[in-house]
Design a protein around this motif. Structure first.
Motif, short mmCIF file in Angstrom:
data_model
loop_
_atom_site.label_atom_id
_atom_site.label_comp_id
_atom_site.label_asym_id
_atom_site.label_seq_id
_atom_site.Cartn_x
_atom_site.Cartn_y
_atom_site.Cartn_z
N MET A 36 -6.79 13.92 -5.78
CA MET A 36 -6.81 12.72 -4.97
C MET A 36 -5.43 12.05 -4.96
SD MET A 36 -8.65 10.90 -3.08
CE MET A 36 -9.04 9.31 -2.50
N SER A 37 -4.76 12.05 -6.11
CA SER A 37 -3.45 11.41 -6.19
C SER A 37 -2.42 12.17 -5.35
CB SER A 37 -2.98 11.29 -7.63
OG SER A 37 -2.83 12.56 -8.21
N ARG A 38 -2.56 13.50 -5.24
CA ARG A 38 -1.64 14.28 -4.40
C ARG A 38 -1.83 13.91 -2.93
NH1 ARG A 38 -1.43 20.52 -6.33
NH2 ARG A 38 0.55 20.29 -7.37
N LEU A 39 -3.08 13.76 -2.52
CA LEU A 39 -3.39 13.39 -1.15
C LEU A 39 -2.84 12.00 -0.83
CD1 LEU A 39 -4.80 13.94 1.56
CD2 LEU A 39 -6.87 12.97 0.55
N LEU A 40 -3.01 11.08 -1.78
CA LEU A 40 -2.49 9.72 -1.59
C LEU A 40 -0.96 9.73 -1.54
CD1 LEU A 40 -3.25 6.77 -1.32
CD2 LEU A 40 -3.15 6.59 -3.80
N ALA A 41 -0.33 10.51 -2.38
CA ALA A 41 1.14 10.61 -2.37
C ALA A 41 1.62 11.23 -1.06
CB ALA A 41 1.61 11.44 -3.56
N TRP A 42 0.91 12.25 -0.58
CA TRP A 42 1.28 12.88 0.69
C TRP A 42 1.16 11.89 1.84
CZ3 TRP A 42 -1.80 13.97 5.05
CH2 TRP A 42 -1.19 14.80 6.01
N LEU A 43 0.09 11.11 1.84
CA LEU A 43 -0.13 10.12 2.89
C LEU A 43 0.91 9.01 2.84
CD1 LEU A 43 -1.96 9.09 5.18
CD2 LEU A 43 -3.27 7.89 3.43
N CYS A 44 1.21 8.53 1.64
CA CYS A 44 2.15 7.41 1.49
C CYS A 44 3.59 7.81 1.76
CB CYS A 44 2.02 6.81 0.09
SG CYS A 44 0.46 5.96 -0.15
N ALA A 45 3.87 9.12 1.76
CA ALA A 45 5.23 9.59 1.98
C ALA A 45 5.67 9.46 3.43
CB ALA A 45 5.37 11.03 1.52
N SER A 46 4.74 9.27 4.34
CA SER A 46 5.10 9.23 5.76
C SER A 46 4.35 8.11 6.47
CB SER A 46 4.75 10.57 6.41
OG SER A 46 4.85 10.46 7.82
N ARG A 47 5.10 7.22 7.07
CA ARG A 47 4.48 6.14 7.85
C ARG A 47 3.83 6.68 9.11
NH1 ARG A 47 8.33 0.86 7.02
NH2 ARG A 47 8.07 0.82 4.77
N VAL A 48 4.34 7.77 9.64
CA VAL A 48 3.72 8.39 10.82
C VAL A 48 2.31 8.87 10.47
CG1 VAL A 48 3.88 10.31 12.45
CG2 VAL A 48 5.93 9.00 11.86
N TYR A 85 1.42 -2.60 9.51
CA TYR A 85 2.87 -2.67 9.64
C TYR A 85 3.46 -3.79 8.77
CZ TYR A 85 7.45 -3.74 11.55
OH TYR A 85 8.78 -4.01 11.67
N PHE A 86 2.91 -4.99 8.93
CA PHE A 86 3.47 -6.12 8.19
C PHE A 86 3.20 -5.99 6.69
CE2 PHE A 86 3.66 -8.07 12.40
CZ PHE A 86 4.92 -8.63 12.35
N SER A 87 2.04 -5.51 6.31
CA SER A 87 1.74 -5.34 4.89
C SER A 87 2.65 -4.29 4.26
CB SER A 87 0.28 -4.93 4.70
OG SER A 87 -0.57 -5.94 5.17
N THR A 88 2.92 -3.22 5.01
CA THR A 88 3.84 -2.20 4.52
C THR A 88 5.25 -2.79 4.40
OG1 THR A 88 2.55 -0.43 5.52
CG2 THR A 88 4.83 0.09 4.99
N ARG A 89 5.63 -3.58 5.35
CA ARG A 89 6.95 -4.22 5.34
C ARG A 89 7.11 -5.15 4.14
NH1 ARG A 89 10.59 -5.86 9.75
NH2 ARG A 89 11.55 -7.83 9.19
N TRP A 90 6.06 -5.87 3.83
CA TRP A 90 6.15 -6.87 2.75
C TRP A 90 5.88 -6.29 1.36
CZ3 TRP A 90 2.48 -10.34 5.99
CH2 TRP A 90 3.20 -10.93 7.04
N PHE A 91 4.92 -5.36 1.25
CA PHE A 91 4.46 -4.94 -0.07
C PHE A 91 4.67 -3.46 -0.38
CE2 PHE A 91 1.62 -8.42 1.33
CZ PHE A 91 2.10 -9.40 0.47
N GLY A 92 5.04 -2.67 0.64
CA GLY A 92 5.26 -1.26 0.40
C GLY A 92 4.15 -0.39 0.97
N SER A 93 4.39 0.90 0.90
CA SER A 93 3.57 1.88 1.59
C SER A 93 2.10 1.90 1.21
CB SER A 93 4.19 3.26 1.42
OG SER A 93 3.51 4.20 2.19
N PRO A 94 1.73 2.03 -0.04
CA PRO A 94 0.28 2.15 -0.27
C PRO A 94 -0.47 0.86 0.06
CG PRO A 94 1.45 2.11 -2.37
CD PRO A 94 2.48 2.16 -1.28
#
Length: 196
Positions: free
Chosen positions: A1-13, A113-122
């Protein structure tokens, strides 16, 4: 699960595509499967009359009409959105309800978008997904009513107001200059009574 989350968080697209897929799964199925109900006709009939009049060379975009009479109970913002959607997809219940579904989707993307901008990807996904899955949003996002577009405009205005206060990151000046447009959209969709 952590690999999937890391893969997802690595790309905003990838995050945006996942959010779009979730919104499509929640808002689009069966969108046009039922007839108009409750007060949907008060938004759809004027929109379709605008479209018919424009096709006949008599545009009445500024003054919505219902059954040939001026209909001034609400501002024309939602009617314009429905008319635009109906111009592309035809005069169907699906086309009439699609602007509401798109507004709910765009709000989820704005929250992400704004939450990612303020607090980061996950944390952006931790805010965007619940916004898309919030059950209180579903009825308005699946009807040809004012609420979904008003919630979108209000939500974006609130996010922009917070962004103006924080004034952090690249493009904070351009984000702040978008606030008057979001407030104008709020008024155009639900008149000044929707402002508070």
């Amino acid at each position: 699960m952590s690999r999937l989350l890391a893969w997802l968080c690595a790309s905003r697209v990838r995050q945006a595509l996942l959010l779009l897929a979730v919104c499509a799964a929640v808002y689009l199925p069966g969108l046009g499967s039922t007839g108009l109900s409750m007060s949907e006709g008060h938004r759809v009939i004027p929109a379709w009359e605008m479209l018919d009049d424009a096709r006949d060379g008599e545009p009445h975009w500024m003054v919505p009409r219902m059954f040939g009479t001026a209909y001034l109970r609400k501002p024309p913002g939602v009617m314009w959105a429905i008319a635009g959607s109906s111009a592309v997809f035809g005069q169907t219940e699906f086309a009439a309800r699609l602007p509401s579904a798109l507004a709910a989707t765009l709000l989820a993307l704005a929250v992400w978008y704004f939450s990612t901008r303020w607090f980061g990807s996950p944390w952006g996904m931790a805010a965007g997904l619940p916004q898309a899955l919030l059950p209180v949003i579903w009825p308005s996002a699946r009807s040809a009513e004012i609420e979904s577009l008003h919630i979108f405009a209000t939500g974006v205005a609130a996010l922009l107001a917070v962004a103006c206060v924080l004034r952090t990151g690249r493009g904070s000046r351009s984000i702040g200059s978008a606030l008057p447009f979001a407030v104008a959209a709020m008024i155009l969709v639900k008149e000044p009574s929707g402002f508070p």
